[in-house]
Design a protein around this motif. Structure first.
Motif, PDB file in Angstrom:
ATOM      1  N   ARG A  96       5.926  -8.929   4.146  1.00 32.73           N
ATOM      2  CA  ARG A  96       4.775  -7.621   3.839  1.00 32.73           C
ATOM      3  C   ARG A  96       5.235  -7.244   4.906  1.00 32.73           C
ATOM      4  NH1 ARG A  96      -0.574  -7.573   1.850  1.00 32.73           N
ATOM      5  NH2 ARG A  96      -1.078  -9.127   2.490  1.00 32.73           N
ATOM      6  N   ILE A  97       4.622  -6.162   4.823  1.00 33.96           N
ATOM      7  CA  ILE A  97       4.519  -5.701   6.337  1.00 33.96           C
ATOM      8  C   ILE A  97       3.434  -5.921   7.002  1.00 33.96           C
ATOM      9  CG2 ILE A  97       4.145  -3.324   7.371  1.00 33.96           C
ATOM     10  CD1 ILE A  97       6.010  -1.979   5.961  1.00 33.96           C
ATOM     11  N   PRO A 121       6.892   5.321  14.823  1.00 42.40           N
ATOM     12  CA  PRO A 121       5.920   5.314  15.651  1.00 42.40           C
ATOM     13  C   PRO A 121       4.340   4.713  15.757  1.00 42.40           C
ATOM     14  CG  PRO A 121       7.079   7.717  15.818  1.00 42.40           C
ATOM     15  CD  PRO A 121       7.212   5.986  14.849  1.00 42.40           C
ATOM     16  N   GLN A 122       3.682   4.334  16.480  1.00 39.47           N
ATOM     17  CA  GLN A 122       2.689   3.676  15.911  1.00 39.47           C
ATOM     18  C   GLN A 122       1.952   3.539  15.030  1.00 39.47           C
ATOM     19  OE1 GLN A 122       0.451   1.015  19.235  1.00 39.47           O
ATOM     20  NE2 GLN A 122      -0.248   0.378  16.390  1.00 39.47           N
ATOM     21  N   ASP A 123       0.994   4.849  14.923  1.00 34.66           N
ATOM     22  CA  ASP A 123       0.438   5.814  14.336  1.00 34.66           C
ATOM     23  C   ASP A 123       1.276   5.576  12.763  1.00 34.66           C
ATOM     24  OD1 ASP A 123       2.434   7.643  14.640  1.00 34.66           O
ATOM     25  OD2 ASP A 123       1.178   9.410  14.170  1.00 34.66           O
ATOM     26  N   GLN A 124       2.548   5.706  12.281  1.00 38.18           N
ATOM     27  CA  GLN A 124       3.661   5.439  11.152  1.00 38.18           C
ATOM     28  C   GLN A 124       3.049   4.443  10.957  1.00 38.18           C
ATOM     29  OE1 GLN A 124       6.898   7.652  10.846  1.00 38.18           O
ATOM     30  NE2 GLN A 124       6.143   8.676  11.920  1.00 38.18           N
ATOM     31  N   LEU A 125       2.949   3.454  11.535  1.00 34.62           N
ATOM     32  CA  LEU A 125       3.538   2.064  11.411  1.00 34.62           C
ATOM     33  C   LEU A 125       1.914   1.836  10.394  1.00 34.62           C
ATOM     34  CD1 LEU A 125       4.343  -0.746  12.176  1.00 34.62           C
ATOM     35  CD2 LEU A 125       3.598  -0.798  14.015  1.00 34.62           C
ATOM     36  N   ASN A 126       0.933   2.530  11.891  1.00 33.67           N
ATOM     37  CA  ASN A 126      -0.309   1.982  11.451  1.00 33.67           C
ATOM     38  C   ASN A 126      -0.851   2.375   9.340  1.00 33.67           C
ATOM     39  OD1 ASN A 126      -1.112   0.789  13.288  1.00 33.67           O
ATOM     40  ND2 ASN A 126      -2.460   2.366  13.939  1.00 33.67           N
ATOM     41  N   GLN A 141      -0.767   0.885   3.745  1.00 37.06           N
ATOM     42  CA  GLN A 141      -0.172   0.760   2.595  1.00 37.06           C
ATOM     43  C   GLN A 141       0.312  -0.166   2.068  1.00 37.06           C
ATOM     44  OE1 GLN A 141       2.870   4.199   3.069  1.00 37.06           O
ATOM     45  NE2 GLN A 141       3.449   4.189   0.623  1.00 37.06           N
ATOM     46  N   SER A 142       0.612  -0.635   2.519  1.00 33.66           N
ATOM     47  CA  SER A 142       1.043  -1.840   1.895  1.00 33.66           C
ATOM     48  C   SER A 142      -0.004  -3.190   1.313  1.00 33.66           C
ATOM     49  CB  SER A 142       2.277  -3.261   3.186  1.00 33.66           C
ATOM     50  OG  SER A 142       1.655  -3.599   4.707  1.00 33.66           O
ATOM     51  N   MET A 143      -1.424  -2.626   2.105  1.00 33.73           N
ATOM     52  CA  MET A 143      -2.119  -3.511   1.326  1.00 33.73           C
ATOM     53  C   MET A 143      -2.661  -3.565   0.238  1.00 33.73           C
ATOM     54  SD  MET A 143      -3.273  -5.706   4.068  1.00 33.73           S
ATOM     55  CE  MET A 143      -3.456  -6.141   5.118  1.00 33.73           C
ATOM     56  N   THR A 144      -2.415  -1.831  -0.774  1.00 37.53           N
ATOM     57  CA  THR A 144      -3.201  -2.210  -2.000  1.00 37.53           C
ATOM     58  C   THR A 144      -1.298  -2.156  -2.211  1.00 37.53           C
ATOM     59  OG1 THR A 144      -2.391   0.175  -1.374  1.00 37.53           O
ATOM     60  CG2 THR A 144      -4.450  -0.681  -1.744  1.00 37.53           C
ATOM     61  N   VAL A 196       6.147  -1.104  -0.581  1.00 40.21           N
ATOM     62  CA  VAL A 196       6.355  -0.104   0.166  1.00 40.21           C
ATOM     63  C   VAL A 196       7.661  -0.344   0.550  1.00 40.21           C
ATOM     64  CG1 VAL A 196       5.615   0.427   2.718  1.00 40.21           C
ATOM     65  CG2 VAL A 196       3.573   0.043   1.055  1.00 40.21           C
ATOM     66  N   THR A 197       8.865   0.823   0.694  1.00 39.69           N
ATOM     67  CA  THR A 197       9.650   0.273   1.391  1.00 39.69           C
ATOM     68  C   THR A 197       9.722   0.000   3.321  1.00 39.69           C
ATOM     69  OG1 THR A 197      10.317   2.190   1.068  1.00 39.69           O
ATOM     70  CG2 THR A 197      11.911   0.962   1.863  1.00 39.69           C
TER      71      THR A 197
END
Lengths: 145, 344
Positions: free
Chosen positions: A124-125, B219-224, B229-232, B236-237
């Protein structure tokens, strides 16, 4: 010139010849490395033969074993038997190499041989593999904004 | 004639002096000692697929090794000449040859030291080497983070708790940039603070990407956003995985940044070395024990050289030290091809 002086002179000559031989043999082993032989076993045989020849030169002449009496066999034979049997005892380990595939490095070696670019982990990310405390704080910060 | 030469006392055993017998017995144990070490090295090396043999990675220098072989051979030759001179009762010459031998021993250790220094500079130490891409990337992150921590501590007033350093300096930076009329000292301080702030961003950026295993192209902000998002949402792709080369280029690029270059002076890209730790253990174990023997040899030479003039009573000692020194040469004769030349 007394016979003792002549003897000393001939000793010196022998030592010098041995010294030159040792230098030439060293140069030969460096040269054998430099020509980049395609078969590694050829190189191994060459340089280990050269090393053995050098060792014999040092032991026979510099350490005077050539001129010593029979006691040298009494002292060295048991040692050499033990010294040879040790690598031979380990050789079965090399021969069967039973432990190779279980090392993490071997797995990693296989993985590097495959195309690393295709590496697509299912993790997972935000998945934290590290075990350091900072990592844990990091994930905690993400869950509790 | 009343005086006759004293008849040597009849004794049992081997017809050589006790000292020489002792030295040979000791050398017998030494042969087994080094055979064990070298045998272990051969077993480990043959049993490991992908042993590091690339000299650009291991920093093994065959010419330095060859030079050291030559140095030891010359010293071995000198010690045999010293023994010969003792036999001829030419003690002055014997002393001269012994000095040369000892000097060459020091030269050997000097060259060895240069080799060790080169290894240390490239982080080649047992247990300190990254063996996989993942380890190399994590190591670069750690080094960059440590650099940032050090720079931060250097700018903060002495005695500031580590946890407060960043807050304190951020406040100072904001205050200085809001200040209308800045003195040259203020300007310099502001530049320093800005550079460290930039270093923090870079360090965090790299750390987050490596931990998430996501390419630096994101970019960093997109990663954050993606991480939140992936927490919920587990569906996620996943973006492309981070590559070792990306991280290496990231570290290299820091040196091209005029602001950051002075701060990251010693940082360098790390290339993983498979079996590097086993290699380093073997290398330092073998050469280290050999170097220890050289040091002991130098001490033995010191014992005969320091007190001054030689005499007939030193003959046996010089012969024994000579035997020991030849043995040290003998070990190197085998270590040189096995470590420096053999490409298995």
């Amino acid at each position: 010139m007394s016979s003792a002086a002549t003897e000393a002179q001939s000793h010196r000559q022998t030592y010098f010849r041995v010294f030159v031989a040792l230098c030439v043999l060293t140069a030969l082993s460096v040269a054998a490395d430099a020509i980049k032989l395609s078969n590694p076993w050829v190189l191994r045989s060459i340089i280990l033969s050269i090393a053995t020849a050098k060792a014999m030169c040092v032991m026979l002449f510099f350490m005077h074993l050539k001129f010593e009496k029979a006691w040298k066999y009494l002292l060295l034979a048991p040692t050499i038997v033990l010294a040879i049997s040790l690598p031979l005892a380990l050789a079965s380990d090399v021969g069967f190499d039973y432990y190779i595939d279980e090392t993490p490095q071997a797995a990693s070696f296989e993985q590097q041989n495959r195309n690393w670019d295709n590496h697509n982990g299912a993790s997972r990310i935000g998945d934290n593999r590290g075990s350091d405390p900072a990592t844990k704080t990091d994930s905690a910060a993400t869950t509790n904004p | 004639m009343t005086h006759t030469a004293p008849t040597p006392a009849l004794r049992m055993g081997i017809p050589i002096p006790h000292g020489k017998l002792g030295m040979w017995l000791f050398l017998g144990t030494e042969i087994m000692f080094f055979t064990a070490i070298v045998g272990t090295y051969i077993v480990m090396r043959l049993g490991s697929r992908g042993w590091p043999t690339d000299v650009n990675v291991t920093y093994i220098n065959v010419y330095l090794g060859g030079l050291n072989t030559f140095v030891l051979i010359v010293s071995s030759y000198f010690v045999v000449l010293a023994h010969d001179s003792m036999h001829d009762k030419n003690y002055f010459q014997a002393r001269k040859f012994l000095w040369w031998t000892a000097l060459l021993g020091v030269v050997f250790l000097g060259i060895k030291g240069i080799e060790y220094k080169g290894k240390f500079d490239h982080g080649i130490l047992p247990g300190k080497i990254a063996e996989t891409n993942r380890q190399a990337m994590t190591m670069m992150v750690d080094q960059l983070t440590n650099t940032y921590d050090r720079q931060l501590a250097a700018l903060a007033p002495k005695g500031t708790p580590v946890a407060d350093q960043a807050t304190l300096l951020t406040a100072e930076m904001n205050r200085l940039s809001d200040k209308g009329d800045r003195s040259p000292a203020d300007e310099a301080r502001l530049a320093q603070l800005k550079a460290v702030a930039k270093l923090e961003l870079a360090a965090n950026n790299l750390r987050d990407h490596v931990r998430a295993e996501v390419t630096l192209e994101l970019p960093q902000d997109q990663l954050n956003a993606l991480r939140a998002q992936s927490m919920t949402d587990s569906a996620v792709t996943r973006p492309a995985a981070i590559k070792l080369e990306e991280v290496q280029h990231f570290i290299e690029d820091l040196h091209h940044d005029t602001e950051l270059a002075p701060l990251v002076g010693h940082l360098h890209p790390i290339t993983p070395m498979l079996y590097g730790n086993l290699f380093a253990s073997n290398y330092f174990f073998m050469t280290g024990f050999h170097a220890l023997h050289v040091v002991i040899g130098l001490i033995l030479f010191g014992v005969v050289l320091v007190p001054g003039r030689l005499s007939a009573s030193w003959s046996l000692y010089v012969e024994n030290v000579g035997l020991y020194w030849h043995f040290v040469d003998l070990v190197w004769i085998f270590l040189f091809p096995l470590i420096y030349i053999v490409q298995w």
